[in-house]
Design an enzyme around this catalytic site. Structure first.
Site, PDB file in Angstrom:
ATOM      1  N   TRP A 132      56.552  47.074  24.876  1.00 28.60           N
ATOM      2  CA  TRP A 132      56.963  48.247  25.665  1.00 28.60           C
ATOM      3  C   TRP A 132      58.137  47.919  26.561  1.00 28.60           C
ATOM      4  CZ3 TRP A 132      56.069  52.551  23.610  1.00 28.60           C
ATOM      5  CH2 TRP A 132      54.884  52.793  22.909  1.00 28.60           C
TER       6      TRP A 132
ATOM      7  N   ASP B  39      56.337  50.786  34.620  1.00 29.56           N
ATOM      8  CA  ASP B  39      55.708  51.574  33.553  1.00 29.56           C
ATOM      9  C   ASP B  39      54.214  51.241  33.575  1.00 29.56           C
ATOM     10  OD1 ASP B  39      54.646  52.672  31.276  1.00 29.56           O
ATOM     11  OD2 ASP B  39      55.985  51.632  29.878  1.00 29.56           O
TER      12      ASP B  39
ATOM     13  N   LYS C   8      46.319  57.307  28.242  1.00 29.36           N
ATOM     14  CA  LYS C   8      45.552  56.061  28.275  1.00 29.36           C
ATOM     15  C   LYS C   8      44.466  56.126  29.348  1.00 29.36           C
ATOM     16  CE  LYS C   8      49.009  54.329  25.651  1.00 29.36           C
ATOM     17  NZ  LYS C   8      50.423  53.981  25.769  1.00 29.36           N
TER      18      LYS C   8
HETATM   19  C1  LIG Z   1      51.657  54.074  25.369  1.00 25.06           C
HETATM   20  C2  LIG Z   1      52.722  53.458  26.197  1.00 25.06           C
HETATM   21  C3  LIG Z   1      54.024  53.966  26.227  1.00 25.06           C
HETATM   22  C4  LIG Z   1      54.452  55.159  25.403  1.00 25.06           C
HETATM   23  O1  LIG Z   1      53.916  56.293  25.956  1.00 25.06           O
HETATM   24  P1  LIG Z   1      54.279  57.756  25.369  1.00 25.06           P
HETATM   25  O2  LIG Z   1      53.617  58.631  26.381  1.00 25.06           O
HETATM   26  O3  LIG Z   1      53.691  57.831  24.006  1.00 25.06           O
HETATM   27  O4  LIG Z   1      55.751  57.889  25.365  1.00 25.06           O
HETATM   28  C5  LIG Z   1      54.952  53.341  27.042  1.00 25.06           C
HETATM   29  N1  LIG Z   1      54.627  52.272  27.775  1.00 25.06           N
HETATM   30  C6  LIG Z   1      53.382  51.748  27.768  1.00 25.06           C
HETATM   31  C7  LIG Z   1      53.082  50.554  28.606  1.00 25.06           C
HETATM   32  C8  LIG Z   1      52.396  52.319  26.976  1.00 25.06           C
HETATM   33  O5  LIG Z   1      51.154  51.810  26.963  1.00 25.06           O
END
Ligand SMILES: *Cc1c(COP(=O)(O)O)cnc(C)c1O
Length: 360
Positions: free
Chosen positions: A102, A172, A196
């Protein structure tokens, strides 16, 4: 109703009591005669839902007045672009810490707008750890420092908050937000896709320090400017109303449980149980350095990868779903977000021990 345990990395399990409440309120929310899905986002019913959710999130995370909370769409992936678009201002450089898949995506997108300095990377260690503070080569001219506190695919979680000497810190937090208390005052921006650890897919939460709003590049779409959303209470256009509502129910569930302090105790206990099982066996292995192990996403491999298919099939039979590891790493991954009950982790451990006995 006896449901299986779902270890999906995202969209992930939601607390069953939340789903049941949504079911009860599906056709007629609080005597309004409407489903939340059918409400005007500007009507007083939905406004009360929206305000309550924000107030509860602020209380849970200890978000102060200096930060705005935005309820957006576009996923964390849109934030990969919105962060540089909004934060660069008259600067050109940004620092990124690379700890896995990521981080890499965030870096690739940022390169479209910024000169990216990779302040640290653990790629040489196969992304099996977070870098230490003294490994970070931070650039004083950077507009911000971006990192991924929890790498969802690699299962690597920072055990500390990077110190950035006054440069705004951007995180993030998609796969670790709400899993434990966090000092929001240390961050310029925190963002997370909801699917998540917050609620359903479709909602993206951005917590941004108010003094960082209003510097977006003028040539960018209106919808990609934090100011557009901050000035309009996230209602410049139609927000993802149902996901916002359901996330609000999750916030209430967390508050009733005792907030993030109580949640952290449970999460640590769940993770320890699973890591202890993996470490105590020669059959299962997890490659991540002990101090960087994620509480939320726990990848593990079987001694014989030929058994992966059998493991997954028998796990499913036992009511344990979505344990297949990410296609980029193989093996297994158990995502044990807030909504995964301790009984679910115990059921997985019992199954793993039984499987090892039979096939080990
Ligand atoms: C799942 C995830 C993403 C992507 O998220 P989307 O909402 O599908 O764009 C980005 N960063 C991390 C750390 C993730 O777990």
């Amino acid at each position: 109703m006896n449901r299986p345990y779902n270890f999906s990395a995202g969209p992930a399990m939601l607390p069953q009591v939340v789903l049941e409440q949504a079911e009860r309120e599906m056709l007629d929310w609080h005597g309004s005669g409407m489903s939340v899905m059918e409400m005007s986002h500007r009507g007083k019913e939905f406004m009360s839902i929206a305000e309550q959710a924000e107030a509860d999130l602020r209380e849970l995370m200890g978000i102060g007045d200096e930060h705005a909370v935005l309820f957006l769409q576009g996923g964390a992936s849109s934030q990969f672009a919105m962060v540089p678009i909004n934060l660069l201002g008259d600067k050109r450089q940004a620092d990124y810490i690379n700890t896995g898949a990521w981080s890499k995506k965030a870096i690739a997108e940022a390169k479209r707008y910024a000169e990216v300095n990779v302040a640290a990377t653990t790629e040489g260690d196969n992304f099996s750890r977070a870098p230490e503070q003294n490994e970070l080569q931070l650039n004083a001219d950077a507009a911000y420092v971006h990192y991924t506190p929890n790498e969802t695919i690699g299962g690597v979680e920072f055990p500390y908050i990077p110190e950035t000497e006054g440069v705004p810190l951007v995180a993030d937090m998609s796969s670790t937000i709400l899993s434990r208390p966090v000092d929001v005052s240390k961050y310029g921006v925190i963002y997370a896709g909801a699917q998540k650890n917050i609620g359903p897919a479709g909602l993206t939460i951005v917590i941004v320090r108010k003094d960082l709003i209003g510097k977006a590049r003028a040539d960018m779409p209106t919808m990609f400017d934090y100011k557009t959303h901050a000035d309009n209470g996230s209602m410049y256009n139609t927000p993802p109303t149902y996901a916002w509502y359901l996330s609000g129910l999750v916030f209430q569930w967390l508050k009733a449980l005792g907030g993030l302090d109580a949640m952290a105790v449970i999460n640590e206990r769940k993770a320890e149980l699973l890591y202890d099982t993996i470490d105590a066996s020669d059959f299962y292995a997890n490659p991540v350095a002990i101090e960087s192990r994620s509480w939320m996403n726990i990848p593990f491999t079987l001694a014989d990868p030929e058994l992966d298919g059998t493991f997954l099939a028998e796990a499913k039979e036992a009511g344990l779903l979505t344990l297949k590891g990410h296609r980029s790493v193989g093996g297994m991954r158990a995502s044990i977000y807030n909504a995964m009950p301790e009984d679910g982790v115990q059921a997985l451990i019992d199954f793993m021990r039984q499987f090892e006995k039979q096939h080990g």
